[in-house]
Design a protein around this motif. Sequence first.
Motif, PDB file in Angstrom:
ATOM      1  N   SER A 269      -1.998  -2.671  12.765  1.00 10.67           N
ATOM      2  CA  SER A 269      -1.267  -1.459  12.414  1.00 10.67           C
ATOM      3  C   SER A 269      -2.208  -0.558  11.618  1.00 10.67           C
ATOM      4  O   SER A 269      -3.172  -1.022  11.016  1.00 10.67           O
ATOM      5  N   MET A 270      -1.890   0.719  11.654  1.00 12.07           N
ATOM      6  CA  MET A 270      -2.679   1.706  10.940  1.00 12.07           C
ATOM      7  C   MET A 270      -1.724   2.512  10.077  1.00 12.07           C
ATOM      8  O   MET A 270      -0.705   3.008  10.560  1.00 12.07           O
ATOM      9  N   LEU A 271      -2.024   2.598   8.796  1.00 16.95           N
ATOM     10  CA  LEU A 271      -1.240   3.398   7.873  1.00 16.95           C
ATOM     11  C   LEU A 271      -1.987   4.700   7.630  1.00 16.95           C
ATOM     12  O   LEU A 271      -3.121   4.694   7.150  1.00 16.95           O
ATOM     13  N   PHE A 272      -1.342   5.810   8.005  1.00 20.04           N
ATOM     14  CA  PHE A 272      -1.914   7.132   7.795  1.00 20.04           C
ATOM     15  C   PHE A 272      -1.282   7.744   6.553  1.00 20.04           C
ATOM     16  O   PHE A 272      -0.054   7.760   6.420  1.00 20.04           O
ATOM     17  N   ILE A 273      -2.092   8.240   5.647  1.00 21.10           N
ATOM     18  CA  ILE A 273      -1.625   8.963   4.468  1.00 21.10           C
ATOM     19  C   ILE A 273      -1.788  10.438   4.815  1.00 21.10           C
ATOM     20  O   ILE A 273      -2.892  10.891   5.120  1.00 21.10           O
ATOM     21  N   LEU A 274      -0.664  11.169   4.774  1.00 19.48           N
ATOM     22  CA  LEU A 274      -0.626  12.518   5.331  1.00 19.48           C
ATOM     23  C   LEU A 274      -0.246  13.583   4.323  1.00 19.48           C
ATOM     24  O   LEU A 274       0.524  13.329   3.395  1.00 19.48           O
ATOM     25  N   GLU A 275      -0.780  14.765   4.563  1.00 18.77           N
ATOM     26  CA  GLU A 275      -0.321  15.975   3.892  1.00 18.77           C
ATOM     27  C   GLU A 275      -0.058  16.982   5.005  1.00 18.77           C
ATOM     28  O   GLU A 275      -0.735  16.956   6.035  1.00 18.77           O
TER      29      GLU A 275
ATOM     30  N   ILE B   8       0.839  -1.199   0.000  1.00 22.73           N
ATOM     31  CA  ILE B   8       0.000   0.000   0.000  1.00 22.73           C
ATOM     32  C   ILE B   8       0.875   1.252   0.000  1.00 22.73           C
ATOM     33  O   ILE B   8       0.608   2.208  -0.738  1.00 22.73           O
ATOM     34  N   ILE B   9       1.934   1.255   0.798  1.00 23.74           N
ATOM     35  CA  ILE B   9       2.856   2.406   0.832  1.00 23.74           C
ATOM     36  C   ILE B   9       3.422   2.652  -0.562  1.00 23.74           C
ATOM     37  O   ILE B   9       3.483   3.796  -1.027  1.00 23.74           O
ATOM     38  N   LYS B  10       3.807   1.609  -1.266  1.00 26.88           N
ATOM     39  CA  LYS B  10       4.371   1.765  -2.616  1.00 26.88           C
ATOM     40  C   LYS B  10       3.353   2.371  -3.578  1.00 26.88           C
ATOM     41  O   LYS B  10       3.709   3.176  -4.434  1.00 26.88           O
ATOM     42  N   LYS B  11       2.084   1.995  -3.426  1.00 24.18           N
ATOM     43  CA  LYS B  11       1.044   2.580  -4.282  1.00 24.18           C
ATOM     44  C   LYS B  11       0.925   4.086  -4.027  1.00 24.18           C
ATOM     45  O   LYS B  11       0.767   4.862  -4.965  1.00 24.18           O
ATOM     46  N   TYR B  12       0.995   4.484  -2.778  1.00 24.39           N
ATOM     47  CA  TYR B  12       0.925   5.922  -2.465  1.00 24.39           C
ATOM     48  C   TYR B  12       2.193   6.649  -2.900  1.00 24.39           C
ATOM     49  O   TYR B  12       2.120   7.783  -3.380  1.00 24.39           O
ATOM     50  N   GLU B  13       3.345   6.021  -2.764  1.00 17.97           N
ATOM     51  CA  GLU B  13       4.589   6.643  -3.237  1.00 17.97           C
ATOM     52  C   GLU B  13       4.516   6.927  -4.734  1.00 17.97           C
ATOM     53  O   GLU B  13       4.996   7.960  -5.197  1.00 17.97           O
ATOM     54  N   ALA B  14       3.883   6.023  -5.474  1.00 19.13           N
ATOM     55  CA  ALA B  14       3.762   6.188  -6.926  1.00 19.13           C
ATOM     56  C   ALA B  14       2.929   7.415  -7.313  1.00 19.13           C
ATOM     57  O   ALA B  14       3.070   7.921  -8.425  1.00 19.13           O
ATOM     58  N   VAL B  15       2.105   7.898  -6.389  1.00 20.21           N
ATOM     59  CA  VAL B  15       1.290   9.080  -6.685  1.00 20.21           C
ATOM     60  C   VAL B  15       1.731  10.294  -5.857  1.00 20.21           C
ATOM     61  O   VAL B  15       0.967  11.245  -5.670  1.00 20.21           O
ATOM     62  N   GLY B  16       2.978  10.264  -5.359  1.00 18.87           N
ATOM     63  CA  GLY B  16       3.560  11.457  -4.742  1.00 18.87           C
ATOM     64  C   GLY B  16       3.678  11.483  -3.236  1.00 18.87           C
ATOM     65  O   GLY B  16       4.216  12.441  -2.681  1.00 18.87           O
TER      66      GLY B  16
ATOM     67  N   GLY C  38       3.759  18.978   2.116  1.00 18.07           N
ATOM     68  CA  GLY C  38       4.489  17.715   2.175  1.00 18.07           C
ATOM     69  C   GLY C  38       3.495  16.566   2.118  1.00 18.07           C
ATOM     70  O   GLY C  38       2.376  16.674   2.632  1.00 18.07           O
ATOM     71  N   LYS C  39       3.876  15.478   1.474  1.00 18.66           N
ATOM     72  CA  LYS C  39       2.998  14.313   1.348  1.00 18.66           C
ATOM     73  C   LYS C  39       3.777  13.069   1.728  1.00 18.66           C
ATOM     74  O   LYS C  39       4.908  12.879   1.276  1.00 18.66           O
ATOM     75  N   GLY C  40       3.163  12.220   2.540  1.00 16.37           N
ATOM     76  CA  GLY C  40       3.852  11.004   2.930  1.00 16.37           C
ATOM     77  C   GLY C  40       2.995  10.099   3.783  1.00 16.37           C
ATOM     78  O   GLY C  40       1.765  10.251   3.838  1.00 16.37           O
ATOM     79  N   THR C  41       3.661   9.159   4.455  1.00 17.60           N
ATOM     80  CA  THR C  41       2.974   8.124   5.221  1.00 17.60           C
ATOM     81  C   THR C  41       3.545   8.003   6.632  1.00 17.60           C
ATOM     82  O   THR C  41       4.699   8.343   6.889  1.00 17.60           O
TER      83      THR C  41
END
Length: 113
Positions: A65-71, A13-21, A76-79
Amino acid sequence: MIKMNTSKNELEIIKKYEAVGYINSYRVSGNLLINNKTKSKYLPNEVFIVAEHRFEGMSNPSDMSMLFILETKYKGKGTFLASYGGASSTEAAEFFNEIPKENVSNKENIFMK
């Protein structure tokens, strides 16, 4: 709404979000979110949760675990990956509980687009 992810692991999932910034990773120290690379620091009111994903442990469902997608306020954009259960961080939980409700949405959830 938090969507339970049963077929994917956190790294996929992290890799999918990295692919979009969403390329930054963050940690919590004290009452601050810190960018691991730039060392920029953010207060809870400067952080926006734009998606959340919950994962159950493979061998023990109570290990979550909980993955937060943050701005951040400054774009800044990240996890941030938080563990819950026996290995959880009270510090991280307290920080995320202090993020204003109006800063929480699911608008960037890649599974809902």
